[in-house]
Design an enzyme around this catalytic site. Structure first.
Site, PDB file in Angstrom:
ATOM      1  N   HIS A 107      -7.809   9.681  -2.035  1.00 37.27           N
ATOM      2  CA  HIS A 107      -7.253   9.821  -0.691  1.00 37.27           C
ATOM      3  C   HIS A 107      -8.222  10.519   0.272  1.00 37.27           C
ATOM      4  CE1 HIS A 107      -2.867   9.492   0.782  1.00 37.27           C
ATOM      5  NE2 HIS A 107      -3.673   9.352   1.813  1.00 37.27           N
TER       6      HIS A 107
ATOM      7  N   TYR B  84       3.118   9.930  -0.345  1.00 35.59           N
ATOM      8  CA  TYR B  84       4.248   9.456   0.465  1.00 35.59           C
ATOM      9  C   TYR B  84       5.598   9.776  -0.186  1.00 35.59           C
ATOM     10  CZ  TYR B  84       0.432   6.543   2.323  1.00 35.59           C
ATOM     11  OH  TYR B  84      -0.757   6.086   2.829  1.00 35.59           O
TER      12      TYR B  84
ATOM     13  N   LYS C 294      -2.768   6.001  -4.437  1.00 35.85           N
ATOM     14  CA  LYS C 294      -3.870   6.911  -4.101  1.00 35.85           C
ATOM     15  C   LYS C 294      -3.704   8.250  -4.804  1.00 35.85           C
ATOM     16  CE  LYS C 294      -3.745   4.833   0.503  1.00 35.85           C
ATOM     17  NZ  LYS C 294      -2.338   4.501   0.629  1.00 35.85           N
TER      18      LYS C 294
ATOM     19  N   ASP D 212       0.836  -1.196   0.000  1.00 31.53           N
ATOM     20  CA  ASP D 212       0.000   0.000   0.000  1.00 31.53           C
ATOM     21  C   ASP D 212       0.873   1.249   0.000  1.00 31.53           C
ATOM     22  OD1 ASP D 212      -2.945   1.084   0.749  1.00 31.53           O
ATOM     23  OD2 ASP D 212      -1.452   2.244   1.849  1.00 31.53           O
TER      24      ASP D 212
END
Length: 297
Positions: free
Chosen positions: A117, A55, A84, A50
């Protein structure tokens, strides 16, 4: 090594491994670490990875996956990869380019699951699925009302397969879980260990979930770590659970979650630990009209 991770079927016919490896990394040095730990995770049997554009480590995670495909540990179809769409790319014309950008960084042809998200429109996401860039599409951080709005949309082509939300013993999301099950939407838990990682979001005095006395007593009873009990609790409820660690020993240990079960009266005891506590209240979005956490669930 063959993965022993079980899977749950999604409402579009694909299936998702119930235990996923979380890759969220805050600082730059952790991004490098996330590449190594993802390789270890795949080596020990994790098949569900994931990640997210937010990130900022999709390049590293992609390298880890590709290197494990190249060395013969896995085939592409063995890996279930989630990315996402971040809030800066919600305008319909930005959705596909955003996904294509992720795929370029990852060096992959498609993602297995693409999530919104934070709550917005699903239309452009449907096109990504139609184009084969995402096998499945889902949402993240949606409350019941927001899910309902999507499900009742005229001309909805692809129902979201899942809703990824913060979920742990102190925020067990039982009402949202019941609603999702009723509508054939899988709940995916992040922060399943009641993580303290959102240091910038929470007070110093926020309770550390893994120190909870009830949880620790139960861990002794089952001769497991509190973390394993907390993960097992989610799996028993039919929740897909993400576990993040940079520590090889813990990454290996997390897979032991399939080696035992919790008795139903112990599940009940754990249910009662709920205190509606968010480690990630997302206060930076509070002023947004679609802020999801003002509703009860």
């Amino acid at each position: 090594m063959n993965s022993k991770i079980q899977k749950i079927e999604l409402n579009d016919g694909h299936s998702i491994p119930v235990l996923g490896f979380g890759t969220y990394a805050t600082e730059e040095h952790l991004r490098k670490k996330s590449m190594e730990s993802t390789k270890i995770a795949i080596d020990v049997g994790f098949r569900h990875i994931d990640c997210s554009h937010l990130y900022q480590n999709e390049e590293e995670i992609g390298q880890a996956i590709v290197s494990k495909i190249e060395d013969g540990t896995v085939k592409r179809e063995d890996i279930f990869y989630t990315s996402k769409l971040w809030s800066t790319s919600h305008r319909p014309e930005l959705v596909r380019p955003s996904l294509e950008n992720s795929l370029r960084k990852l060096n992959l042809d498609y993602v297995d699951l693409y999530l919104i998200h934070f709550p917005v429109s699903l239309k452009a996401m449907e096109k990504c699925k139609d184009a084969g860039l995402a096998k499945s599409i889902g949402v993240s951080n949606f409350n019941r009302r927001q899910l309902e709005r999507i499900l009742n949309k005229p001309g909805l082509k692809h129902r979201p397969v899942c809703n990824q939300v913060e979920c742990h013993l102190y925020l067990n999301q039982s009402k949202l879980l019941a609603y999702c099950k009723m509508n054939d939407i899988v709940l995916v838990a992040y922060g399943a260990l009641g993580t303290q990682r959102y240091k910038y979001c929470i007070n110093e005095d926020t309770p550390v979930l893994l120190d909870d006395p009830v949880l620790c007593t139960m861990a002794k009873k089952y001769k497991r770590t509190p973390a394993l009990i907390a993960l097992r609790y989610q799996l028993e409820r039919g929740i897909v659970t993400l576990a993040k660690s940079f520590n090889e020993e813990r990454i290996r240990e997390n897979l032991q979650v399939f080696d035992f079960q919790l008795a139903s009266d112990d599940m009940e005891i754990l249910d009662n630990l709920d205190r509606n506590l968010r480690y990630f209240p997302a206060n930076m979005f509070k002023a947004h009209p679609n802020f999801p956490f003002s509703d009860e669930y």
